[in-house]
Motif scaffolding. Structure first.
Motif, PDB file in Angstrom:
ATOM      1  N   GLY A  82     -18.069 -19.220 -12.454  1.00  0.00           N
ATOM      2  CA  GLY A  82     -18.334 -19.878 -11.178  1.00  0.00           C
ATOM      3  C   GLY A  82     -19.618 -20.693 -11.193  1.00  0.00           C
ATOM      4  O   GLY A  82     -19.634 -21.874 -10.832  1.00  0.00           O
ATOM      5  N   LYS A  83     -20.704 -20.067 -11.602  1.00  0.00           N
ATOM      6  CA  LYS A  83     -22.001 -20.759 -11.627  1.00  0.00           C
ATOM      7  C   LYS A  83     -22.020 -21.871 -12.667  1.00  0.00           C
ATOM      8  O   LYS A  83     -22.575 -22.937 -12.435  1.00  0.00           O
ATOM      9  N   SER A  84     -21.416 -21.612 -13.836  1.00  0.00           N
ATOM     10  CA  SER A  84     -21.427 -22.645 -14.875  1.00  0.00           C
ATOM     11  C   SER A  84     -20.627 -23.872 -14.431  1.00  0.00           C
ATOM     12  O   SER A  84     -21.028 -25.003 -14.717  1.00  0.00           O
ATOM     13  N   ALA A  85     -19.520 -23.665 -13.727  1.00  0.00           N
ATOM     14  CA  ALA A  85     -18.731 -24.808 -13.245  1.00  0.00           C
ATOM     15  C   ALA A  85     -19.564 -25.671 -12.302  1.00  0.00           C
ATOM     16  O   ALA A  85     -19.569 -26.904 -12.413  1.00  0.00           O
ATOM     17  N   LEU A  86     -20.299 -25.032 -11.394  1.00  0.00           N
ATOM     18  CA  LEU A  86     -21.149 -25.794 -10.474  1.00  0.00           C
ATOM     19  C   LEU A  86     -22.227 -26.568 -11.228  1.00  0.00           C
ATOM     20  O   LEU A  86     -22.495 -27.739 -10.934  1.00  0.00           O
ATOM     21  N   MET A  87     -22.834 -25.917 -12.222  1.00  0.00           N
ATOM     22  CA  MET A  87     -23.887 -26.567 -12.998  1.00  0.00           C
ATOM     23  C   MET A  87     -23.326 -27.700 -13.871  1.00  0.00           C
ATOM     24  O   MET A  87     -23.968 -28.736 -14.043  1.00  0.00           O
ATOM     25  N   ILE A  88     -22.121 -27.513 -14.392  1.00  0.00           N
ATOM     26  CA  ILE A  88     -21.474 -28.559 -15.192  1.00  0.00           C
ATOM     27  C   ILE A  88     -21.190 -29.773 -14.317  1.00  0.00           C
ATOM     28  O   ILE A  88     -21.451 -30.917 -14.712  1.00  0.00           O
ATOM     29  N   PHE A  89     -20.671 -29.552 -13.111  1.00  0.00           N
ATOM     30  CA  PHE A  89     -20.359 -30.666 -12.226  1.00  0.00           C
ATOM     31  C   PHE A  89     -21.619 -31.373 -11.728  1.00  0.00           C
ATOM     32  O   PHE A  89     -21.585 -32.561 -11.442  1.00  0.00           O
ATOM     33  N   ASP A  90     -22.741 -30.643 -11.631  1.00  0.00           N
ATOM     34  CA  ASP A  90     -24.003 -31.297 -11.280  1.00  0.00           C
ATOM     35  C   ASP A  90     -24.444 -32.253 -12.382  1.00  0.00           C
ATOM     36  O   ASP A  90     -24.920 -33.351 -12.103  1.00  0.00           O
ATOM     37  N   LYS A  91     -24.294 -31.820 -13.639  1.00  0.00           N
ATOM     38  CA  LYS A  91     -24.710 -32.661 -14.769  1.00  0.00           C
ATOM     39  C   LYS A  91     -23.684 -33.727 -15.121  1.00  0.00           C
ATOM     40  O   LYS A  91     -24.031 -34.774 -15.661  1.00  0.00           O
ATOM     41  N   HIS A  92     -22.417 -33.451 -14.875  1.00  0.00           N
ATOM     42  CA  HIS A  92     -21.329 -34.367 -15.246  1.00  0.00           C
ATOM     43  C   HIS A  92     -20.393 -34.584 -14.051  1.00  0.00           C
ATOM     44  O   HIS A  92     -19.273 -34.063 -14.043  1.00  0.00           O
ATOM     45  N   PRO A  93     -20.829 -35.349 -13.048  1.00  0.00           N
ATOM     46  CA  PRO A  93     -19.989 -35.540 -11.852  1.00  0.00           C
ATOM     47  C   PRO A  93     -18.683 -36.276 -12.141  1.00  0.00           C
ATOM     48  O   PRO A  93     -17.736 -36.186 -11.354  1.00  0.00           O
ATOM     49  N   GLU A  94     -18.597 -36.961 -13.273  1.00  0.00           N
ATOM     50  CA  GLU A  94     -17.363 -37.677 -13.618  1.00  0.00           C
ATOM     51  C   GLU A  94     -16.203 -36.725 -13.900  1.00  0.00           C
ATOM     52  O   GLU A  94     -15.044 -37.145 -13.919  1.00  0.00           O
ATOM     53  N   LEU A  95     -16.486 -35.445 -14.090  1.00  0.00           N
ATOM     54  CA  LEU A  95     -15.435 -34.459 -14.376  1.00  0.00           C
ATOM     55  C   LEU A  95     -14.727 -33.972 -13.120  1.00  0.00           C
ATOM     56  O   LEU A  95     -13.663 -33.359 -13.210  1.00  0.00           O
ATOM     57  N   THR A  96     -15.312 -34.221 -11.953  1.00  0.00           N
ATOM     58  CA  THR A  96     -14.681 -33.763 -10.714  1.00  0.00           C
ATOM     59  C   THR A  96     -13.588 -34.735 -10.301  1.00  0.00           C
ATOM     60  O   THR A  96     -13.619 -35.914 -10.647  1.00  0.00           O
ATOM     61  N   THR A  97     -12.619 -34.207  -9.578  1.00  0.00           N
ATOM     62  CA  THR A  97     -11.607 -35.062  -8.963  1.00  0.00           C
ATOM     63  C   THR A  97     -11.717 -34.869  -7.463  1.00  0.00           C
ATOM     64  O   THR A  97     -12.365 -33.928  -7.000  1.00  0.00           O
ATOM     65  N   LYS A  98     -11.087 -35.746  -6.716  1.00  0.00           N
ATOM     66  CA  LYS A  98     -11.197 -35.598  -5.260  1.00  0.00           C
ATOM     67  C   LYS A  98     -10.355 -34.441  -4.731  1.00  0.00           C
ATOM     68  O   LYS A  98     -10.508 -34.025  -3.606  1.00  0.00           O
ATOM     69  N   TRP A  99      -9.467 -33.887  -5.563  1.00  0.00           N
ATOM     70  CA  TRP A  99      -8.612 -32.798  -5.117  1.00  0.00           C
ATOM     71  C   TRP A  99      -9.163 -31.425  -5.454  1.00  0.00           C
ATOM     72  O   TRP A  99      -8.929 -30.474  -4.747  1.00  0.00           O
ATOM     73  N   THR A 100      -9.848 -31.304  -6.557  1.00  0.00           N
ATOM     74  CA  THR A 100     -10.286 -29.975  -6.972  1.00  0.00           C
ATOM     75  C   THR A 100     -11.636 -30.030  -7.678  1.00  0.00           C
ATOM     76  O   THR A 100     -11.981 -31.031  -8.277  1.00  0.00           O
ATOM     77  N   LYS A 101     -12.369 -28.931  -7.570  1.00  0.00           N
ATOM     78  CA  LYS A 101     -13.628 -28.802  -8.294  1.00  0.00           C
ATOM     79  C   LYS A 101     -13.556 -27.599  -9.223  1.00  0.00           C
ATOM     80  O   LYS A 101     -14.496 -26.851  -9.353  1.00  0.00           O
ATOM     81  N   SER A 102     -12.415 -27.413  -9.858  1.00  0.00           N
ATOM     82  CA  SER A 102     -12.304 -26.292 -10.799  1.00  0.00           C
ATOM     83  C   SER A 102     -12.436 -26.828 -12.217  1.00  0.00           C
ATOM     84  O   SER A 102     -11.831 -27.830 -12.575  1.00  0.00           O
ATOM     85  N   PHE A 103     -13.241 -26.153 -13.005  1.00  0.00           N
ATOM     86  CA  PHE A 103     -13.427 -26.556 -14.395  1.00  0.00           C
ATOM     87  C   PHE A 103     -12.759 -25.564 -15.331  1.00  0.00           C
ATOM     88  O   PHE A 103     -12.101 -25.945 -16.269  1.00  0.00           O
ATOM     89  N   TRP A 104     -12.943 -24.262 -15.067  1.00  0.00           N
ATOM     90  CA  TRP A 104     -12.384 -23.223 -15.919  1.00  0.00           C
ATOM     91  C   TRP A 104     -11.030 -22.769 -15.386  1.00  0.00           C
ATOM     92  O   TRP A 104     -10.793 -22.757 -14.180  1.00  0.00           O
ATOM     93  N   ALA A 105     -10.157 -22.338 -16.281  1.00  0.00           N
ATOM     94  CA  ALA A 105      -8.881 -21.742 -15.886  1.00  0.00           C
ATOM     95  C   ALA A 105      -9.152 -20.369 -15.260  1.00  0.00           C
ATOM     96  O   ALA A 105     -10.220 -19.782 -15.453  1.00  0.00           O
TER      97      ALA A 105
END
Length: 139
Positions: A82-105
């Motif tokens: 959970g925390k790593s996904a938030l930190m990843i999206f802070d550093k790499h906002p291009e990985l987010t989509t407008k539908w979801t903010k999930s990085f890990w399965a």
């Protein structure tokens, strides 16, 4: 016996944990790979959890951690992902989509280090890391 201690307990609880990005995408490359490595180290330091061995491969992460008995494995993995996904999206906002903010399965794999020696798991993780590096150089 290499054990750690808390106020009233001696323990040696080690776990081999594997988790993957959503849809097992091969996105853990280049700068993102090194960022994920640093984020995981930092989050484990916050909770005083020792990383015995670890590898960030193209499409999964291997960790062998020494987890105090006060933490359940599922709580630790939930915190880490959970925390790593938030930190990843802070550093790499291009990985987010407008539908979801999930990085890990959603799921993960966990095994206790007991029926297999610690050295065997370290060797396995190192081999996985080498295979990932070889695969990256082929691209």
């Amino acid at each position: 016996m290499n054990s750690s201690s808390l106020a009233h307990a001696k323990w040696k609880c080690q776990y081999h944990i594997v988790f993957i990005p959503k849809y097992r995408r091969k996105v853990l490359l280049g700068q993102l790979k090194s960022d994920v490595r640093e984020i995981i180290k930092k989050l484990c330091e916050y909770r005083r959890i020792e990383i015995v061995e670890g590898a960030v491969c193209n499409d999964h992460v291997h960790l062998c951690v020494s987890l105090p008995p006060k933490y359940s494995v599922s709580d630790f993995v939930g915190y880490l992902k959970g925390k790593s996904a938030l930190m990843i999206f802070d550093k790499h906002p291009e990985l987010t989509t407008k539908w979801t903010k999930s990085f890990w399965a959603r799921g993960y794999y966990v095994a206790t280090v007991g029926n297999v020696t610690e050295d065997a798991i370290k060797k396995y993780i190192q081999e996985q890391s080498k295979e990932a590096e070889i695969e990256e150089t082929r691209k």
